[in-house]
Each structure stands twice: as structure tokens, then as C-alpha cells.
Motif scaffolding. Sequence first.
Motif, PDB file in Angstrom:
ATOM      1  N   ALA A 211       0.821  -1.211   0.000  1.00 36.78           N
ATOM      2  CA  ALA A 211       0.000   0.000   0.000  1.00 36.78           C
ATOM      3  C   ALA A 211       0.855   1.261   0.000  1.00 36.78           C
ATOM      4  CB  ALA A 211      -0.930  -0.006   1.209  1.00 36.78           C
ATOM      5  N   GLU A 212       2.156   1.127  -0.243  1.00 41.61           N
ATOM      6  CA  GLU A 212       3.071   2.272  -0.228  1.00 41.61           C
ATOM      7  C   GLU A 212       2.832   3.175  -1.432  1.00 41.61           C
ATOM      8  OE1 GLU A 212       7.921   3.178  -0.328  1.00 41.61           O
ATOM      9  OE2 GLU A 212       7.156   1.130  -0.509  1.00 41.61           O
ATOM     10  N   LYS A 213       2.986   4.471  -1.228  1.00 37.01           N
ATOM     11  CA  LYS A 213       2.892   5.437  -2.314  1.00 37.01           C
ATOM     12  C   LYS A 213       4.229   5.550  -3.043  1.00 37.01           C
ATOM     13  CE  LYS A 213      -0.769   8.248  -0.240  1.00 37.01           C
ATOM     14  NZ  LYS A 213      -1.162   9.605   0.219  1.00 37.01           N
ATOM     15  N   PRO A 214       4.233   6.107  -4.254  1.00 35.16           N
ATOM     16  CA  PRO A 214       5.495   6.255  -4.992  1.00 35.16           C
ATOM     17  C   PRO A 214       6.510   7.068  -4.194  1.00 35.16           C
ATOM     18  CG  PRO A 214       3.619   6.656  -6.433  1.00 35.16           C
ATOM     19  CD  PRO A 214       3.072   6.564  -5.047  1.00 35.16           C
ATOM     20  N   ARG A 215       7.795   6.739  -4.395  1.00 35.11           N
ATOM     21  CA  ARG A 215       8.853   7.440  -3.682  1.00 35.11           C
ATOM     22  C   ARG A 215       8.779   8.931  -3.931  1.00 35.11           C
ATOM     23  NH1 ARG A 215      14.279   8.143  -4.978  1.00 35.11           N
ATOM     24  NH2 ARG A 215      14.143   6.602  -6.659  1.00 35.11           N
ATOM     25  N   GLY A 216       8.952   9.706  -2.855  1.00 32.52           N
ATOM     26  CA  GLY A 216       8.821  11.159  -2.912  1.00 32.52           C
ATOM     27  C   GLY A 216       7.515  11.662  -2.340  1.00 32.52           C
ATOM     28  N   GLU A 217       6.534  10.761  -2.181  1.00 36.45           N
ATOM     29  CA  GLU A 217       5.252  11.129  -1.581  1.00 36.45           C
ATOM     30  C   GLU A 217       5.223  10.713  -0.117  1.00 36.45           C
ATOM     31  OE1 GLU A 217       1.758   9.967  -3.706  1.00 36.45           O
ATOM     32  OE2 GLU A 217       2.695  10.243  -5.675  1.00 36.45           O
ATOM     33  N   TRP A 218       4.409  11.424   0.656  1.00 36.25           N
ATOM     34  CA  TRP A 218       4.248  11.098   2.068  1.00 36.25           C
ATOM     35  C   TRP A 218       3.296   9.915   2.232  1.00 36.25           C
ATOM     36  CZ3 TRP A 218       7.200  13.058   5.829  1.00 36.25           C
ATOM     37  CH2 TRP A 218       7.856  14.280   5.609  1.00 36.25           C
ATOM     38  N   ASN A 219       3.686   8.975   3.072  1.00 38.93           N
ATOM     39  CA  ASN A 219       2.837   7.846   3.458  1.00 38.93           C
ATOM     40  C   ASN A 219       2.345   8.055   4.883  1.00 38.93           C
ATOM     41  OD1 ASN A 219       3.380   5.565   1.260  1.00 38.93           O
ATOM     42  ND2 ASN A 219       5.327   6.603   1.680  1.00 38.93           N
ATOM     43  N   THR A 220       1.101   7.712   5.141  1.00 39.50           N
ATOM     44  CA  THR A 220       0.546   7.778   6.491  1.00 39.50           C
ATOM     45  C   THR A 220       0.509   6.376   7.083  1.00 39.50           C
ATOM     46  OG1 THR A 220      -0.811   9.715   5.965  1.00 39.50           O
ATOM     47  CG2 THR A 220      -1.449   8.411   7.890  1.00 39.50           C
ATOM     48  N   LEU A 221       1.150   6.217   8.242  1.00 41.91           N
ATOM     49  CA  LEU A 221       1.158   4.943   8.948  1.00 41.91           C
ATOM     50  C   LEU A 221       0.356   5.074  10.233  1.00 41.91           C
ATOM     51  CD1 LEU A 221       4.932   3.913   8.663  1.00 41.91           C
ATOM     52  CD2 LEU A 221       3.107   3.710   6.967  1.00 41.91           C
ATOM     53  N   ASP A 222      -0.509   4.102  10.482  1.00 44.56           N
ATOM     54  CA  ASP A 222      -1.229   3.995  11.746  1.00 44.56           C
ATOM     55  C   ASP A 222      -0.800   2.699  12.415  1.00 44.56           C
ATOM     56  OD1 ASP A 222      -3.705   6.073  11.979  1.00 44.56           O
ATOM     57  OD2 ASP A 222      -3.350   5.561   9.877  1.00 44.56           O
ATOM     58  N   LEU A 223      -0.521   2.802  13.704  1.00 44.04           N
ATOM     59  CA  LEU A 223      -0.199   1.638  14.520  1.00 44.04           C
ATOM     60  C   LEU A 223      -1.151   1.631  15.703  1.00 44.04           C
ATOM     61  CD1 LEU A 223       1.570  -0.733  15.540  1.00 44.04           C
ATOM     62  CD2 LEU A 223       3.046   0.994  16.617  1.00 44.04           C
ATOM     63  N   ILE A 224      -1.944   0.576  15.798  1.00 45.01           N
ATOM     64  CA  ILE A 224      -2.881   0.440  16.910  1.00 45.01           C
ATOM     65  C   ILE A 224      -2.392  -0.695  17.801  1.00 45.01           C
ATOM     66  CG2 ILE A 224      -5.234  -0.194  17.562  1.00 45.01           C
ATOM     67  CD1 ILE A 224      -4.632   1.369  14.193  1.00 45.01           C
ATOM     68  N   CYS A 225      -2.228  -0.409  19.074  1.00 41.29           N
ATOM     69  CA  CYS A 225      -1.789  -1.413  20.047  1.00 41.29           C
ATOM     70  C   CYS A 225      -2.784  -1.458  21.193  1.00 41.29           C
ATOM     71  CB  CYS A 225      -0.397  -1.086  20.581  1.00 41.29           C
ATOM     72  SG  CYS A 225       0.908  -1.183  19.343  1.00 41.29           S
ATOM     73  N   PHE A 226      -3.346  -2.657  21.437  1.00 39.77           N
ATOM     74  CA  PHE A 226      -4.340  -2.784  22.500  1.00 39.77           C
ATOM     75  C   PHE A 226      -4.227  -4.170  23.129  1.00 39.77           C
ATOM     76  CE2 PHE A 226      -8.720  -3.544  24.071  1.00 39.77           C
ATOM     77  CZ  PHE A 226      -8.791  -2.487  24.968  1.00 39.77           C
ATOM     78  N   ASN A 227      -3.922  -4.187  24.419  1.00 36.47           N
ATOM     79  CA  ASN A 227      -3.833  -5.430  25.201  1.00 36.47           C
ATOM     80  C   ASN A 227      -2.905  -6.459  24.565  1.00 36.47           C
ATOM     81  OD1 ASN A 227      -5.546  -4.355  27.092  1.00 36.47           O
ATOM     82  ND2 ASN A 227      -7.352  -5.487  26.418  1.00 36.47           N
ATOM     83  N   GLY A 228      -1.793  -5.992  24.010  1.00 29.92           N
ATOM     84  CA  GLY A 228      -0.805  -6.895  23.438  1.00 29.92           C
ATOM     85  C   GLY A 228      -1.032  -7.273  21.996  1.00 29.92           C
ATOM     86  N   ASP A 229      -2.191  -6.898  21.445  1.00 25.14           N
ATOM     87  CA  ASP A 229      -2.446  -7.075  20.019  1.00 25.14           C
ATOM     88  C   ASP A 229      -2.083  -5.786  19.295  1.00 25.14           C
ATOM     89  OD1 ASP A 229      -3.432  -9.527  20.708  1.00 25.14           O
ATOM     90  OD2 ASP A 229      -5.540  -9.014  20.399  1.00 25.14           O
TER      91      ASP A 229
END
Length: 289
Positions: A211-229
Motif C-alpha cells: 500500500a506504499e505510495k510512490p517514492r517522494g510522496e508522504w505515506n501515512t502509517l497507523d499503529l494500533i496497540c491494545f492489550n498486546g495485540d
Amino acid sequence: MRQLAFLLAGIFFARAALAADDSWRPLFNGKDLSGWEAYLNKPFHTWDVPDLKRDTNGNYLEVLGRNRDPLKVFTVEMVGGQPAIHVSGQGFGTLTTTETFTNFHLRLQVKWGEKRWANRAKSRRDAGLLYFVHGEPGFRSETWPRSIEFQIQERDFGDLYAVATQITVRARKETQGANHRTVYIYDPKGEPTLFVEKKPIGNHCAHLMNAEKPRGEWNTLDLICFNGDSIHVVNGRVVMRLHNAQRLDGAEPAPLRSGAISLQTEGAEVFYRNVEIKPITKIPDEFVE
């Protein structure tokens, strides 16, 4: 009436406090690296770092260690009119929060720069977002801390590497390439598979989709952490779901529910901006399986 007024005021302030607790807050102030701590391994032998011991072949004998950054690997720059954390990529190490986090939603934007260094000069650009970071820095190969890695590498955004930890992912096994290499790929319908630095499976699981965008563009990353998952999200698309993180620094595996957050330098220039976090009491609705 006076009691009612006090009651209403109490409800108002309680709701305000809950709203404040549920709001995003920046982990990067846009001015400097306050709240973060650098750690760097040995520099490459062709780089000039004064007062660092070398052997007779010119190789450095000691790591730079904590908050010793003579090459200015981690700095703050303006990029496109906005402040960003600039990671030059010159060397290997981490920039780690001094604060630890439990049950959180982290969001940031990342894009590649142009520079690549030393033995990574012709490799795919590589970095990483480490979470549940615990113990001393430089545990693995004098470089990485114990952690779970949300991989940031060209074409591999969202891969898992379990670094001196273990975690379970539903995955399928595939054989790829002329050398019949075995790889494990996240598959929501796959078998629960434990990833740890041991044969035959190992500690790496590949993402579901690129799902990465072409190099030079900004990518948005979300990381959800809940109860070890945890959930790895790239540009709004869930690329991996992980379960039951465990630490391995005791006599027996133990639940891993909290830790610091690290940004890697791994031989490639990269920029981060809009790094923010908020506490959660459940998996956000948009990411529920």
C-alpha cells in the motif's frame, strides 16, 4: 438548585477530562528532538568520527551509544514548509521516545529521501518503526532494542520483524523464487503462527498487500496497540494484524503490553512528520476486524 449546579459542573468537567484524554498529542514538537533519545552503533570505517577508537585495519571498536551523534544522523528540518524529523541514514541505530505507552493509537507520516550509505548504497531503502521497545538499547547486534518492528522498507511497508520478542500472526506459507525460499505472508484466513527468532519459521512475516505510495510522496502509517495485540495500517489499509506480543527477557515468555517507540536509521535517508499519539480503550471502529 445549588446541588444541581454542582452536579452539572462535575459532569461537564468529567466529560472535558475524558475528551482531553482521548485527543491526539504530538510526540514531535516541530522544533527539536526533546522527548527522544538517540542511540547509534559503530560508524562505517570510511567515516571520520574524532576520538572514537579504531583497530589496526581502521575499523571502529566502539559504538557511539546514547545521545552521541557527531554525524548529525537525527536532526529537525523544514520539508515542504513543515517541520520534520530528518534521519540521514548514515549509520544504524534508533531515535527512541523517553516515554513508554500502553494501549495507544500512533500515527505519523513518512517519506524517503535520496541518500543511501555504505553497504546499503544500492539496496532498497530501509528503515523501521519499533514499538513495545524495552530493555537496553543495542541488544541485537549492538544496534536494535528488544521490540516489535513495523517494517518501513521500499515495497515492504508493514512487514513484521520480532526482535528478541515473539508474536502470533495468521499467516500462509509460500515457496518463492528459483531458490525455493520459504516465506510467511499475513493472511486473515491463515493459520495462527508464532514468529520468533528460531528455526524453522523465524521472526519475519510479510504484509498482506503493498500500500506504499510512490517514492517522494508522504505515506501515512497507523499503529494500533491494545492489550498486546497490534494492527499495522499503511495509507488507510490494514496490512497485518498481530496478536499476543510476548517479551523474552525473563525465565519464561511474559505478556508484552507497553514500551517505548523507536524510529530506525538503517542506511537510507528518511523523513517523519506529524508524529502523534492518543490513548485508546478499544480498537478504533474503522480498524475492527
